[in-house]
Enzyme design. Structure first.
Site, mmCIF file in Angstrom:
data_model
loop_
_atom_site.group_PDB
_atom_site.id
_atom_site.type_symbol
_atom_site.label_atom_id
_atom_site.label_comp_id
_atom_site.label_asym_id
_atom_site.label_seq_id
_atom_site.Cartn_x
_atom_site.Cartn_y
_atom_site.Cartn_z
ATOM 1 N N TYR A 6 81.130 -20.349 111.649
ATOM 2 C CA TYR A 6 80.768 -19.755 110.352
ATOM 3 C C TYR A 6 81.041 -18.249 110.399
ATOM 4 C CZ TYR A 6 77.981 -18.320 106.314
ATOM 5 O OH TYR A 6 77.571 -17.752 105.113
ATOM 6 N N LYS A 42 83.827 -15.946 108.255
ATOM 7 C CA LYS A 42 83.395 -14.856 107.367
ATOM 8 C C LYS A 42 84.001 -13.512 107.805
ATOM 9 C CE LYS A 42 80.998 -17.352 104.498
ATOM 10 N NZ LYS A 42 81.478 -17.563 103.121
HETATM 11 P P1 NAP Z 1 75.225 -23.490 97.938
HETATM 12 O O1 NAP Z 1 73.978 -23.377 97.120
HETATM 13 O O2 NAP Z 1 75.362 -24.611 98.908
HETATM 14 O O3 NAP Z 1 76.455 -23.481 96.927
HETATM 15 C C1 NAP Z 1 77.776 -23.664 97.363
HETATM 16 C C2 NAP Z 1 78.471 -24.605 96.411
HETATM 17 O O4 NAP Z 1 79.864 -24.688 96.812
HETATM 18 C C3 NAP Z 1 77.890 -26.041 96.473
HETATM 19 O O5 NAP Z 1 77.763 -26.594 95.193
HETATM 20 C C4 NAP Z 1 78.952 -26.748 97.302
HETATM 21 O O6 NAP Z 1 79.000 -28.144 97.084
HETATM 22 C C5 NAP Z 1 80.209 -26.062 96.808
HETATM 23 N N1 NAP Z 1 81.344 -26.328 97.684
HETATM 24 C C6 NAP Z 1 81.349 -26.368 99.036
HETATM 25 N N2 NAP Z 1 82.555 -26.722 99.483
HETATM 26 C C7 NAP Z 1 83.325 -26.928 98.389
HETATM 27 C C8 NAP Z 1 84.664 -27.331 98.194
HETATM 28 N N3 NAP Z 1 85.436 -27.658 99.242
HETATM 29 N N4 NAP Z 1 85.151 -27.425 96.935
HETATM 30 C C9 NAP Z 1 84.365 -27.135 95.872
HETATM 31 N N5 NAP Z 1 83.091 -26.772 95.985
HETATM 32 C C10 NAP Z 1 82.558 -26.664 97.240
HETATM 33 O O7 NAP Z 1 75.446 -22.166 98.808
HETATM 34 P P2 NAP Z 1 75.247 -20.609 98.474
HETATM 35 O O8 NAP Z 1 74.154 -20.127 99.354
HETATM 36 O O9 NAP Z 1 75.196 -20.351 97.020
HETATM 37 O O10 NAP Z 1 76.603 -20.043 99.105
HETATM 38 C C11 NAP Z 1 77.677 -19.521 98.345
HETATM 39 C C12 NAP Z 1 78.519 -18.646 99.263
HETATM 40 O O11 NAP Z 1 77.720 -17.565 99.754
HETATM 41 C C13 NAP Z 1 79.071 -19.377 100.478
HETATM 42 O O12 NAP Z 1 80.399 -18.960 100.728
HETATM 43 C C14 NAP Z 1 78.158 -18.911 101.598
HETATM 44 O O13 NAP Z 1 78.772 -18.929 102.859
HETATM 45 C C15 NAP Z 1 77.873 -17.492 101.151
HETATM 46 N N6 NAP Z 1 76.663 -16.929 101.748
HETATM 47 C C16 NAP Z 1 75.450 -17.447 101.469
HETATM 48 C C17 NAP Z 1 74.323 -16.875 102.081
HETATM 49 C C18 NAP Z 1 72.930 -17.379 101.809
HETATM 50 O O14 NAP Z 1 71.989 -16.885 102.460
HETATM 51 N N7 NAP Z 1 72.737 -18.318 100.891
HETATM 52 C C19 NAP Z 1 74.441 -15.798 102.960
HETATM 53 C C20 NAP Z 1 75.716 -15.312 103.222
HETATM 54 C C21 NAP Z 1 76.823 -15.876 102.612
HETATM 55 P P3 NAP Z 1 78.206 -29.098 98.144
HETATM 56 O O15 NAP Z 1 76.763 -28.966 97.786
HETATM 57 O O16 NAP Z 1 78.791 -30.442 97.879
HETATM 58 O O17 NAP Z 1 78.522 -28.580 99.524
#
Ligand code: NAP
Length: 280
Positions: free
Chosen positions: A171, A175
């Protein structure tokens, strides 16, 4: 709410949940039209439903849900085409879809390695390429009948791409690569008036990590108690930063990595024990 993104047409990947959904609602409130892409069709549809209410309140903005896995070979070209058809062009890509919760190197099998590389890096890279081509063609037509020129790409990285955090090898590697790609793209596409920035979120409570945060004491301590602002982030905290980077308020900002993490990555913070409110 403002109208600072009126005339923009945006694609947001991973818009069916968490940060992506909050970003769709925020960009709509600021005037943009949004194609909300997610492999989770129900999530994308719910975002579009919420966005419709937001658009009615604001008096502008449209949102269309698109069910699509961004790792599919034709996904980047198809979603860009749909954005152009729906809104008359494209000016913004929020490269947000991603997966989390990896393991240490010795625990990571080839299948997991490929899964993280495929979604968090390869698909993001290919979506960025398709977006550059579309943005170069021009955005929606303005009141003067001319297509908007230039645009913005915001890549969602993580502070895990900046600092070492136990048990998150691939991961973190993806990133960090997103941050490197962002800086490279800022150099390549600045002459096209395409600004490319990254956001490095800290601990943001979303479906990606809610369970781990609520059940894993180590994880909770490592995030919440190491954050000087004393709270975890909300998806809206990231959406606000993305909207800013997309707007003309950030017109001279490109190649930047904006940490939004309550100062987690900038400090080595531990709450001071005992009654004294300051050490020393
Ligand atoms: P989330 O609530 O899991 O939302 C991510 C969405 O992207 C989900 O609906 C997921 O679907 C979808 N997705 C994943 N793979 C996909 C694909 N191949 N094609 C289309 N859609 C896809 O996560 P989030 O926390 O909002 O994260 C969003 C971004 O922020 C990510 O890149 C994550 O790495 C980054 N981020 C998050 C955090 C945190 O603390 N939350 C911190 C640092 C960075 P599924 O549910 O089916 O997987």
């Amino acid at each position: 709410m403002s109208d600072r993104l009126r005339g923009h047409a945006a694609i947001i990947t991973g818009a069916g949940s968490g940060i992506g959904r909050a970003t769709a609602l925020r960009l709509i409130a600021d005037g943009a039209d949004v194609l909300a892409v997610d492999r989770n069709g129900e999530g994308a549809a719910e975002t579009a439903r919420l966005a419709k209410a937001r658009a009615q309140e604001a008096g502008w903005g449209r949102c269309i849900a698109e069910t699509r896995d961004i790792t599919d070979a034709d996904a980047p070209a198809a979603m860009v085409e749909n954005c152009k058809q729906a809104f008359g062009g494209m000016t913004i890509l929020v490269n947000n879809a991603g997966i989390g919760a990896s393991t240490a190197v010795h625990q990571t099998n080839d299948e997991d390695l490929d899964r993280f590389l495929d979604i968090n890096l390869r698909a993001l890279f290919r979506c960025a390429g398709a977006a550059v081509t579309a943005i170069r063609e021009g955005g929606p037509k303005g009141d003067n009948g001319e297509r908007r020129k230039g645009g913005v790409i915001v890549n969602i990285a993580s502070i895990y791409g900046i600092m070492g955090v136990p048990g998150s090898s691939i991961y973190s590697a993806t990133k960090a690569a997103v941050i490197g790609l962002t800086r490279n793209m800022a150099a390549d596409y600045g002459p096209d008036n395409i600004r490319v920035n990254a956001i490095a979120p800290g601990m943001i409570l979303t479906p990606m990590n809610r369970d781990r945060f609520e059940t894993n004491e180590y994880f909770r301590d490592m995030t919440l108690n190491a954050t000087p602002l004393g709270r975890v982030g909300a998806p809206e905290d990231i959406a606000n930063g993305i909207a800013f980077l997309c707007s003309d308020d950030a017109s001279f900002i490109s190649g930047h990595v904006l940490a939004i993490d309550g100062a987690w990555s900038a400090t080595k913070f531990r709450p001071f024990p005992g009654k004294a409110d300051k050490p020393g």
